[in-house]
Each structure stands twice: as structure tokens, then as C-alpha cells.
Scaffold this active site. Structure first.
Site, PDB file in Angstrom:
ATOM      1  CD  GLU A 178      -2.911  -1.254   2.274  1.00 19.29           C
ATOM      2  OE1 GLU A 178      -2.659  -0.572   3.293  1.00 19.29           O
ATOM      3  OE2 GLU A 178      -3.871  -2.046   2.217  1.00 19.29           O
ATOM      4  CD  GLU A 253      -4.476  -5.954   3.238  1.00 21.74           C
ATOM      5  OE1 GLU A 253      -3.251  -5.961   2.987  1.00 21.74           O
ATOM      6  OE2 GLU A 253      -5.003  -5.200   4.084  1.00 21.74           O
TER       7      GLU A 253
END
Length: 672
Positions: A178, A253
Site C-alpha cells: 500500500e 488483500e
């Protein structure tokens, strides 16, 4: 004309006065994308921290529920954090290289978990991804790409250690969770993998958003290197430009939702609809198992829950059985059928996916009818939609027209006061199919699997132990551990606390905070105060003590013991509580109402050993704090009423080496 009907009367009553919608399942025109598997994520961070401390009987049962084929979740993929010495949601995971001259492939618990998964399922696929990096990688910056070759070598050493130290092959490798990606680094990583004999390890990029597709469209070399485009929390949608690009798309995810029945509904919906809507061929749950203190961020956000190792209790939650509807009857390498020929949204709401084995001899169909309010994930927002009871007909054509029977599995969700009446992953046995037609009456909030495979099983062990409170009084001399281990029940939030052998033979083992330089953080805020929590967040009146010693070389400036600590995770820096610091070189102590010491309650002089050991003790009862060092009372004073409760903790005032030994804690009422 009367159609031959397969009546699944055990599943649900037929929907009266409702016409049946027909859905074609046909491989005559080919197939959709390759299925890459369903997985769980351990890390990001420290989400399996307490699991390793469970008694072996219960621990083995938990691992079977997660990984054992044809038993329960039967996961296809295990994704783990490549530890980077920094907080990454619920704790810190250790790096294999704290500094450039360090190399250790036995720290932490991810190696153990990878091996346990592989032991149960030799075919499980393994995936590593860093959240953070030790500070030396950035050489004073927060940029892991400052020297792409250095970072690539660091990551590939982890791949090599998996193979050489644990005989584990890492199948997939990510970039930086991320966070921004760097094209030069991705290319360097691929070259380094290939040069060191890991050409079979595939790259997933970039474990964030869809932006890397644009760079892949402009750079053919990059497009060849990125084997899978992995995004997070896509809400089952992918943009058209991503679908057109052609690379396999993953929700690398997803989920991140409390594992009650609504969480199970969320998981059921996205496992199907990530492909129906977004052509995503793999979905990975954050997290694998909620095995961290419930007062830390994102409680119970795992496929199941195991957060009290001292009691042995664990809970097999609904997402485990939702997972089984897909994983027990498919494998990576199976093929989705084409849209409108086995993959579709249902007219009455819900979705259907159909998958065929590589040899096309077996077929699995998964249907879900989860309603909006009973399948809300934590993110992103879910637009309104409706689901209603419906009659459907599955019309099997092409290679499937001669299927004579299927095995049927069903999960039915209930909510509110009726939650206990839910019925998960029930087998309805083998039923005949006549003339390639299957009629179903679907209720709202259910998952149904029809499959030609006979191997499904609802594995079960006897009920786990009853929950028990954390055992008090509690002590740990750290002598029962080998080196480089995180001791039982401690949950490091900032810094890395590992067992080491003391130079003093009379002490045996000790616990050492080993990070000496700020890491490349994953959290938004700089976390510069190492802290390690333990116990029950509801504790109020507690006594805690620990021996501490700060080395002269590379040592921290101060150490503390604390009670009523109210924060962990990425917000550890703003933790409140009652913190008792000592500063040996300055010969002083500080009693503070927060970790950052901006709320000082009292401070003063203290007679402290500068290079030797000091025993610091803190007792809190109601609004009174009593603190002593080496048996000498330094204060007996009133402290703020808030926070009223929290963890016990040990830690430091700054990064640097520090040793701890003979940790003890008990309820204040038990202090003589």
C-alpha cells in the site's frame, strides 16, 4: 413440456408464484480466466502473534481448520509479511536483517506458520510482501528505493533463507504494501531473483491500486515482469482498462471485517463477485486468523479467532465455512467458465461462478445470495442493492450435459437473535441430475455449492476450551526460550524485543530491544518509542516490575514499565497510561501520563546504575501510584483517573539497545 427436475427440497422451500430464471453452463465457446486461488494473510502486522503460544493440541486443530485439505477452510494461498522491524497494524514483525551485517532466518513466527501450512498441504502456494524495511535500507531516508539493488538483494535474501533454512519455495513476491511502487526497483528485483536462481518466483504488483496498469501499458518490459496485478479492497470492481490489459488480476488483500455472520456474508459475496464483476482470479483475506489482543486495531478481522492462548480457546467463525464452499472443490489452475455461460449475477440478486478442472472432468458451481445489510465489508462503501427469494434453473450444456449427479453443500445465515440457528457447510449428499437440468429454490442469505467432487468434508474437533482470564500473578524470566524468540503473550508494538543470552551467567536469558535506528515506517506517523504490551486491556489496578539494563554502546537513553496503556498499533505514539521511566545517565526518573512524556505527573532524582541492572517497579491502585527503583521508593503520588484501564507494558524512551529480565505483574490487591 415438463422439464426433468432436481428437487433440492432440503435446501429451501420453492418460491411460489415465481417464474424460474434459466442460467446456461456451457464450455462450447471456451473458458474464462484461470483461477489462482483463495488465501489468507498473516501479517500486516503481527496478526498471528498469539497463535504460536497456544497449547499444541489446540494449535494443531486451528492449523487444520485453516490449511488441511478437504477439512475446513483448506486455503490455497498463504501470504505473509516480510518483517521490517516496524509497526504494521497490530504489531511489529522482525526483519531477517536488523542491520547490514546481520542475517537470521529463525526470527518471529511466520517461518513456523509457513512450514505448518506446507506440512498440511504440500500444494499450498506461498506469498511474501514487505510492509516496512529496517532503517539501513533507506540510509537515513524513508525511501526503500534509494538503492534498488540493495533493497532487491535484501528481499531476495529472504527468499533464499526460506529455501535454504526451511526448504520453502516462495511462489509470489510483492513490492511494498500500500505504498508507492518504483519501476526501476521492480525490474531490478526481477533481475536479482533470476540471477540467484528464483526465476519461478512470480511478481505481484503493487498491492495497492490500479495505477501500475498505466505504466505496464507504456512499458512492455514492465508488463512482462509483472505476473499479477494485485489491488486492495476493490469492492469487487476493476476498471475496463485493467481488464483489457490482460494480466491476471488479484484482490491481493480484501475482507478486513469482523468475523461475525455479517463478516461471513461479506466474504461470501466478494469471493464470488470479485470475479463476476471484476475478473479477479484470487482473493486473499486480511487477515488469516485474528490471533492478537482484541483491544488492538481491527479486532476479530480474521477468518477465525484465537486470541487467548493461556486458555486454549478458539472460535471457528462463519468465514471458515464460507471459504470451504470454494476451496474444497477447486484448486489453482482450474478455469472459470465464460460470463453468461456459468458466471453471472442472478436476476433476483446474488451471483454464481462455475469452475472446471484443468482436464474438464470436474465442475464446481458456487452460488451466493447475500443481502446488502448482511454482507457489508469494512471497506469500500457498498452501494444499495436488493436480493429476493428466487427459483432458478441451471442448464448444463457442452461437456457438462452428461453429468448425472452432483454433490450439494449449503450454508444458511441467520442474524440478530436468530444467529445461533445459522447452519454452515451442511452436506446434502449426492443428488441426481436429469437431462442436464437442475432446479433450485434460493433463499436470501445463503451459499450453495454443487460439485462433481465427492471429497468435501466438514471437519470438526471437540469444542475448544472455555475462555479464561489472563493468569495472574504472571512472571517471565525468559530462561525457557532459545535465542531470537518473542516471549509468550508479549505483543511488541514499536521496536523488536528478542530473547538473547546474557553475558552474566547468573541471569541466563534476557529480553533485548534490538532496533537501534528508526526503520522505514509503514504507518503514517513516526513511531520512535519502543513499547511491548501484554495482558488484559480491562486491567485497572496493577503492579508490574522488571529488571532493565542499558548498554553503553548503542544503548537507548531510558526504559520504562507502565500500566493502563490504552493504545497500540499505528497510534502507539499517542498511548496514554501511567508510565514510569528511568534515565540512568541523567540519574533521574519521570512519571508520565503518556508514552511521549508530554504529560508529566512527577519527576525527580534517582540513584541508578549507569551500566548495570536496575529493578523498576510500579503499583497503581485507584488514583495512587507508588514507584521504586532497586527497592527504594521514589514516589507515592496521585495520578490522573484516565485512562481507567489498559495493558501492562515495558519499553524505551528511544530506539537503542536495552535489556530486560525478571518481568512480573499481578493485581494490586495481591501485593502484600
Amino acid at each position: 413440456m415438463e422439464f426433468p427436475i432436481l428437487i433440492l427440497s432440503l435446501l429451501s422451500a420453492s418460491v411460489t408464484n415465481t417464474a424460474s430464471e434459466t442460467y446456461l453452463l456451457d464450455d462450447s465457446s471456451g473458458f474464462g480466466r484461470r483461477f489462482d486461488g483463495i488465501g489468507g494473510l498473516s501479517g500486516g502486522g503481527a496478526t498471528s502473534r498469539l497463535l504460536v503460544s497456544y497449547p499444541q493440541k489446540q494449535r494443531d486443530a486451528i492449523l487444520d481448520y485453516l490449511f488441511k485439505p478437504n477439512f475446513a477452510a483448506s486455503l490455497h494461498i498463504l501470504k505473509v509479511e516480510i518483517g521490517g522491524d516496524a509497526q504494521s497494524t497490530d504489531g511489529t514483525e522482525s526483519s531477517h536483517m536488523h542491520h547490514p551485517d546481520d542475517l537470521n532466518f529463525h526470527r518471529g513466527y511466520e517461518w513456523w506458520l509457513l512450514k505448518e501450512a506446507k506440512k498440511r498441504n504440500p500444494d499450498i502456494l506461498l506469498y511474501g510482501l514487505p510492509w516496512a524495511f529496517p532503517g539501513w535500507i533507506g540510509n537515513g531516508t524513508r525511501n526503500p528505493y534509494r538503492n534498488p539493488a540493495l533493497t532487491a538483494d535484501y528481499i531476495v535474501k529472504w527468499i533464499s533463507g526460506a529455501k535454504e533454512a526451511h526448504n520453502l519455495t516462495i511462489d509470489f513476491l510483492g513490492i511494498w504494501n500500500e505504498k508507492p511502487y518504483d519501476v526501476t526497483y521492480i525490474k531490478t528485483l526481477r533481475k536479482t531473483l533470476d540471477a540467484q536462481g528464483f526465476s519461478q518466483t512470480k511478481i505481484v504488483a503493487s498491492d495497492s491500486g490500479w495505477g501500475i496498469i498505466n505504466d505496464m501499458n507504456k512499458d512492455s518490459d514492465l508488463a512482462k515482469i509483472v505476473d499479477f496485478v494485485g489491488v486492495h479492497y476493490p469492492g469487487t470492481l476493476s476498471p475496463d482498462f485493467a481488464k483489457r490489459q490482460g494480466t491476471q488480476l488479484w484482490s491481493s488483500e480484501d475482507y478486513s471485517t469482523v468475523n461475525d455472520n455479517v463478516g461471513g456474508g461479506c466474504w461470501a459475496r466478494i469471493v464470488n463477485q470479485n470475479y463476476v464483476n471484476g475478473l479477479m482470479t484470487s482473493t486473499i483475506s486480511w487477515n488469516l486468523i485474528a490471533s492478537y489482543y482484541e483491544a488492538l486495531p481491527f479486532p476479530r478481522n480474521g477468518l477465525m479467532t484465537a486470541e487467548t492462548p493461556w486458555s486454549g480457546q478458539y472460535v471457528v467463525e462463519s468465514p471458515i465455512w464460507v471459504t470451504a464452499h470454494t476451496t474444497q472443490f477447486t484448486k489453482p489452475g482450474w478455469k472459470y467458465l465464460l460470463h453468461d455461460k456459468g458466471v453471472s449475477k442472478l436476476q433476483g440478486g446474488g451471483s454464481m461462478v462455475s469452475l472446471a478442472s484443468p482436464d474438464n472432468k470436474d465442475l464446481t458451481i458456487i452460488l451466493e445470495t447475500m443481502s446488502h445489510d448482511h454482507s457489508i465489508c469494512i471497506r469500500p462503501p457498498l452501494p444499495p442493492y436488493s436480493v429476493k427469494p428466487q427459483n432458478i434453473t441451471l442448464l448444463l450444456k457442452g461437456s457438462y450435459s452428461n453429468i448425472s449427479s452432483v454433490y450439494v453443500w449449503r450454508s444458511y445465515f441467520q442474524f440478530g437473535q436468530e444467529t445461533s440457528k445459522s447452519d454452515f457447510f451442511r452436506s446434502f449428499g449426492q443428488v441426481k441430475v436429469s437431462n442436464g437440468m437442475v432446479n433450485l429454490s434460493l433463499s436470501v442469505d445463503e451459499v450453495i455449492t454443487l460439485t462433481t467432487l465427492s471429497t468435501g468434508q466438514k471437519g470438526q474437533y471437540p469444542n475448544s476450551a472455555d475462555d479464561k482470564a489472563f493468569p495472574l500473578p504472571y512472571s517471565d524470566s525468559f530462561d525457557g526460550y532459545s535465542e531470537n524468540v518473542e516471549p509468550a503473550f508479549f505483543a511488541q508494538q514499536v521496536g523488536v524485543f528478542e530473547t538473547k543470552k546474557s553475558d552474566d551467567p547468573s541471569r541466563g536469558m534476557m529480553l533485548t530491544q534490538v532496533v537501534t535506528f528508526p526503520p522505514i515506517y509503514w504507518c503514517v506517523f513516526n513511531l520512535v518509542f519502543p513499547i511491548n504490551v501484554i495482558g488484559n486491556y480491562s486491567w485497572a489496578d496493577m503492579s508490574a516490575s522488571v529488571d532493565t539494563q542499558i548498554p553503553k554502546a548503542n544503548g537507548s537513553s531510558g526504559a520504562f514499565v507502565a500500566v493502563r496503556v490504552d493504545q497500540g498499533g499505528c497510534n502507539s505514539w499517542e498511548a496514554n497510561g501511567i508510565f514510569f521511566f528511568i534515565f540512568p545517565i541523567q540519574q533521574k526518573y519521570v512519571l508520565a501520563n503518556n508514552l511521549s512524556r508530554t504529560k508529566v505527573i512527577q519527576e525527580g532524582a534517582a540513584n541508578l546504575s549507569v551500566t548495570g541492572w536496575n529493578t523498576i517497579s510500579l503499583l497503581i491502585k485507584n488514583n495512587t501510584a507508588v514507584g521504586s527503583v532497586n527497592g527504594v521508593t521514589l514516589f507515592n503520588t496521585t495520578v490522573p483517573a484516565k485512562p481507567t484501564n489498559g495493558f501492562v507494558a515495558i519499553g524505551l524512551d528511544s530506539y537503542g539497545l536495552a535489556n530486560f529480565d525478571n518481568f512480573k505483574m499481578m493485581s494490586s490487591k495481591d501485593v502484600l
